[in-house]
Design a protein around this motif. Sequence first.
Motif, PDB file in Angstrom:
ATOM      1  N   GLU A   1       0.824  -1.202   0.000  1.00  0.00           N
ATOM      2  CA  GLU A   1       0.000   0.000   0.000  1.00  0.00           C
ATOM      3  C   GLU A   1       0.868   1.266   0.000  1.00  0.00           C
ATOM      4  O   GLU A   1       1.821   1.372   0.767  1.00  0.00           O
ATOM      5  N   PRO A   2       0.538   2.235  -0.842  1.00  0.00           N
ATOM      6  CA  PRO A   2       1.284   3.499  -0.838  1.00  0.00           C
ATOM      7  C   PRO A   2       1.165   4.213   0.506  1.00  0.00           C
ATOM      8  O   PRO A   2       0.124   4.158   1.160  1.00  0.00           O
ATOM      9  N   GLY A   3       2.232   4.883   0.902  1.00  0.00           N
ATOM     10  CA  GLY A   3       2.191   5.721   2.100  1.00  0.00           C
ATOM     11  C   GLY A   3       2.534   5.020   3.396  1.00  0.00           C
ATOM     12  O   GLY A   3       2.499   5.647   4.452  1.00  0.00           O
ATOM     13  N   LEU A   4       2.878   3.751   3.359  1.00  0.00           N
ATOM     14  CA  LEU A   4       3.223   3.051   4.596  1.00  0.00           C
ATOM     15  C   LEU A   4       4.459   3.644   5.264  1.00  0.00           C
ATOM     16  O   LEU A   4       4.639   3.502   6.466  1.00  0.00           O
ATOM     17  N   HIS A   5       5.291   4.325   4.503  1.00  0.00           N
ATOM     18  CA  HIS A   5       6.537   4.874   5.060  1.00  0.00           C
ATOM     19  C   HIS A   5       6.298   5.939   6.136  1.00  0.00           C
ATOM     20  O   HIS A   5       7.219   6.284   6.861  1.00  0.00           O
ATOM     21  N   VAL A   6       5.074   6.431   6.267  1.00  0.00           N
ATOM     22  CA  VAL A   6       4.798   7.422   7.313  1.00  0.00           C
ATOM     23  C   VAL A   6       4.663   6.774   8.686  1.00  0.00           C
ATOM     24  O   VAL A   6       4.624   7.467   9.695  1.00  0.00           O
ATOM     25  N   ASP A   7       4.578   5.444   8.722  1.00  0.00           N
ATOM     26  CA  ASP A   7       4.500   4.699   9.980  1.00  0.00           C
ATOM     27  C   ASP A   7       5.478   3.527   9.878  1.00  0.00           C
ATOM     28  O   ASP A   7       5.166   2.506   9.260  1.00  0.00           O
ATOM     29  N   PHE A   8       6.650   3.693  10.485  1.00  0.00           N
ATOM     30  CA  PHE A   8       7.694   2.678  10.358  1.00  0.00           C
ATOM     31  C   PHE A   8       7.241   1.308  10.845  1.00  0.00           C
ATOM     32  O   PHE A   8       7.615   0.287  10.270  1.00  0.00           O
ATOM     33  N   ASP A   9       6.433   1.261  11.890  1.00  0.00           N
ATOM     34  CA  ASP A   9       5.954  -0.031  12.389  1.00  0.00           C
ATOM     35  C   ASP A   9       5.088  -0.726  11.344  1.00  0.00           C
ATOM     36  O   ASP A   9       5.271  -1.914  11.061  1.00  0.00           O
ATOM     37  N   LYS A  10       4.153   0.006  10.766  1.00  0.00           N
ATOM     38  CA  LYS A  10       3.274  -0.587   9.746  1.00  0.00           C
ATOM     39  C   LYS A  10       4.079  -1.024   8.525  1.00  0.00           C
ATOM     40  O   LYS A  10       3.854  -2.105   7.992  1.00  0.00           O
ATOM     41  N   LEU A  11       5.002  -0.177   8.080  1.00  0.00           N
ATOM     42  CA  LEU A  11       5.806  -0.529   6.913  1.00  0.00           C
ATOM     43  C   LEU A  11       6.667  -1.750   7.212  1.00  0.00           C
ATOM     44  O   LEU A  11       6.734  -2.683   6.413  1.00  0.00           O
ATOM     45  N   GLY A  12       7.317  -1.765   8.367  1.00  0.00           N
ATOM     46  CA  GLY A  12       8.167  -2.898   8.728  1.00  0.00           C
ATOM     47  C   GLY A  12       7.393  -4.199   8.756  1.00  0.00           C
ATOM     48  O   GLY A  12       7.833  -5.211   8.195  1.00  0.00           O
ATOM     49  N   LYS A  13       6.229  -4.193   9.385  1.00  0.00           N
ATOM     50  CA  LYS A  13       5.406  -5.404   9.463  1.00  0.00           C
ATOM     51  C   LYS A  13       4.944  -5.844   8.078  1.00  0.00           C
ATOM     52  O   LYS A  13       4.986  -7.031   7.748  1.00  0.00           O
ATOM     53  N   ALA A  14       4.479  -4.893   7.276  1.00  0.00           N
ATOM     54  CA  ALA A  14       3.994  -5.234   5.937  1.00  0.00           C
ATOM     55  C   ALA A  14       5.126  -5.767   5.056  1.00  0.00           C
ATOM     56  O   ALA A  14       4.935  -6.731   4.311  1.00  0.00           O
ATOM     57  N   LEU A  15       6.298  -5.159   5.178  1.00  0.00           N
ATOM     58  CA  LEU A  15       7.446  -5.580   4.383  1.00  0.00           C
ATOM     59  C   LEU A  15       7.873  -7.001   4.754  1.00  0.00           C
ATOM     60  O   LEU A  15       8.039  -7.856   3.884  1.00  0.00           O
ATOM     61  N   VAL A  16       8.023  -7.247   6.038  1.00  0.00           N
ATOM     62  CA  VAL A  16       8.444  -8.571   6.512  1.00  0.00           C
ATOM     63  C   VAL A  16       7.399  -9.623   6.128  1.00  0.00           C
ATOM     64  O   VAL A  16       7.745 -10.699   5.631  1.00  0.00           O
ATOM     65  N   GLN A  17       6.133  -9.312   6.340  1.00  0.00           N
ATOM     66  CA  GLN A  17       5.068 -10.254   6.001  1.00  0.00           C
ATOM     67  C   GLN A  17       5.074 -10.567   4.498  1.00  0.00           C
ATOM     68  O   GLN A  17       4.936 -11.721   4.097  1.00  0.00           O
ATOM     69  N   ALA A  18       5.220  -9.543   3.680  1.00  0.00           N
ATOM     70  CA  ALA A  18       5.223  -9.747   2.228  1.00  0.00           C
ATOM     71  C   ALA A  18       6.433 -10.576   1.800  1.00  0.00           C
ATOM     72  O   ALA A  18       6.296 -11.512   1.007  1.00  0.00           O
ATOM     73  N   LEU A  19       7.611 -10.238   2.307  1.00  0.00           N
ATOM     74  CA  LEU A  19       8.817 -10.981   1.938  1.00  0.00           C
ATOM     75  C   LEU A  19       8.711 -12.437   2.387  1.00  0.00           C
ATOM     76  O   LEU A  19       9.038 -13.349   1.614  1.00  0.00           O
ATOM     77  N   ASP A  20       8.259 -12.663   3.599  1.00  0.00           N
ATOM     78  CA  ASP A  20       8.101 -14.037   4.094  1.00  0.00           C
ATOM     79  C   ASP A  20       7.054 -14.788   3.271  1.00  0.00           C
ATOM     80  O   ASP A  20       7.221 -15.957   2.952  1.00  0.00           O
ATOM     81  N   GLY A  21       5.990 -14.094   2.893  1.00  0.00           N
ATOM     82  CA  GLY A  21       4.927 -14.714   2.115  1.00  0.00           C
ATOM     83  C   GLY A  21       5.318 -15.008   0.681  1.00  0.00           C
ATOM     84  O   GLY A  21       4.746 -15.900   0.048  1.00  0.00           O
ATOM     85  N   MET A  22       6.291 -14.285   0.157  1.00  0.00           N
ATOM     86  CA  MET A  22       6.734 -14.524  -1.211  1.00  0.00           C
ATOM     87  C   MET A  22       7.590 -15.784  -1.290  1.00  0.00           C
ATOM     88  O   MET A  22       7.813 -16.313  -2.369  1.00  0.00           O
ATOM     89  N   ASN A  23       8.083 -16.224  -0.137  1.00  0.00           N
ATOM     90  CA  ASN A  23       8.764 -17.507  -0.031  1.00  0.00           C
ATOM     91  C   ASN A  23       9.838 -17.699  -1.101  1.00  0.00           C
ATOM     92  O   ASN A  23       9.854 -18.690  -1.814  1.00  0.00           O
ATOM     93  N   GLU A  24      10.699 -16.730  -1.206  1.00  0.00           N
ATOM     94  CA  GLU A  24      11.781 -16.805  -2.185  1.00  0.00           C
ATOM     95  C   GLU A  24      13.002 -16.132  -1.593  1.00  0.00           C
ATOM     96  O   GLU A  24      12.901 -15.147  -0.865  1.00  0.00           O
ATOM     97  N   ASP A  25      14.177 -16.643  -1.930  1.00  0.00           N
ATOM     98  CA  ASP A  25      15.410 -16.103  -1.372  1.00  0.00           C
ATOM     99  C   ASP A  25      15.857 -14.801  -2.020  1.00  0.00           C
ATOM    100  O   ASP A  25      16.544 -14.010  -1.402  1.00  0.00           O
ATOM    101  N   SER A  26      15.501 -14.575  -3.246  1.00  0.00           N
ATOM    102  CA  SER A  26      16.095 -13.472  -3.974  1.00  0.00           C
ATOM    103  C   SER A  26      15.073 -12.469  -4.491  1.00  0.00           C
ATOM    104  O   SER A  26      15.050 -12.163  -5.676  1.00  0.00           O
ATOM    105  N   VAL A  27      14.254 -11.940  -3.615  1.00  0.00           N
ATOM    106  CA  VAL A  27      13.248 -10.959  -4.011  1.00  0.00           C
ATOM    107  C   VAL A  27      13.931  -9.612  -4.239  1.00  0.00           C
ATOM    108  O   VAL A  27      14.750  -9.168  -3.436  1.00  0.00           O
ATOM    109  N   ALA A  28      13.587  -8.964  -5.343  1.00  0.00           N
ATOM    110  CA  ALA A  28      14.067  -7.613  -5.633  1.00  0.00           C
ATOM    111  C   ALA A  28      13.073  -6.636  -5.006  1.00  0.00           C
ATOM    112  O   ALA A  28      11.877  -6.719  -5.259  1.00  0.00           O
ATOM    113  N   VAL A  29      13.571  -5.726  -4.180  1.00  0.00           N
ATOM    114  CA  VAL A  29      12.706  -4.806  -3.452  1.00  0.00           C
ATOM    115  C   VAL A  29      12.899  -3.387  -3.985  1.00  0.00           C
ATOM    116  O   VAL A  29      14.010  -2.850  -3.951  1.00  0.00           O
TER     117      VAL A  29
END
Length: 188
Positions: free
Chosen positions: A30-58
């Motif tokens: 979602e756009p604008g998550l960077h205004v809340d580091f906690d929300k962005l961090g959680k969303a980023l980690v959840q997305a990366l873990d959910g993508m289940n791949e070692d080499s995701v380009a961010v």
Amino acid sequence: MPQKILCCGILEKELEYVLQGKEVEIHYLEPGLHVDFDKLGKALVQALDGMNEDSVAVVFGLQCHPEMERMVTRRGGRVIRAKNCIEMLLGERLAELDAGGRNFYLTAGWLENWRRIFIEGLKWDEIDARQNFGYYDRMLLLDTGITPVDDEKILEFFDYTRVPVEILPIDLEHFRREVEKLLEEGKS
């Protein structure tokens, strides 16, 4: 097998444009998550873990979260080498523009989501906006030509900030090169 990419929704149209015809699988946050580091961090980690791949380009700026690089590399991913989305689009041209005055930069994605970012995310009313944006001489709307510039949205944003908005046509070559470099790193 397509390379997986995780990108901020602010750059959705630009990323899809530069990757036309490429075999990639893109996930957006979602756009604008960077205004809340906690929300962005959680969303980023959840997305990366959910993508289940070692080499995701961010495709997020390194300064969008103070732990961006650590969170991404810890999960085997790679992050684009830019402070923020504006630097991704402008590269060295950013310094030239900054030398000409105090600028706040917008993309079509920012203009589309400014209420979500400033009003909902930061909880700024018009007074807060004018105090925070009062430092700037102008807003530079980076026009890539992909998304039509909506005069009504520009006027609404001007009414909110009271800072003049100027349209700056740009191409996507710097962004294309940075994204291609990031994807190439994943092949090594």
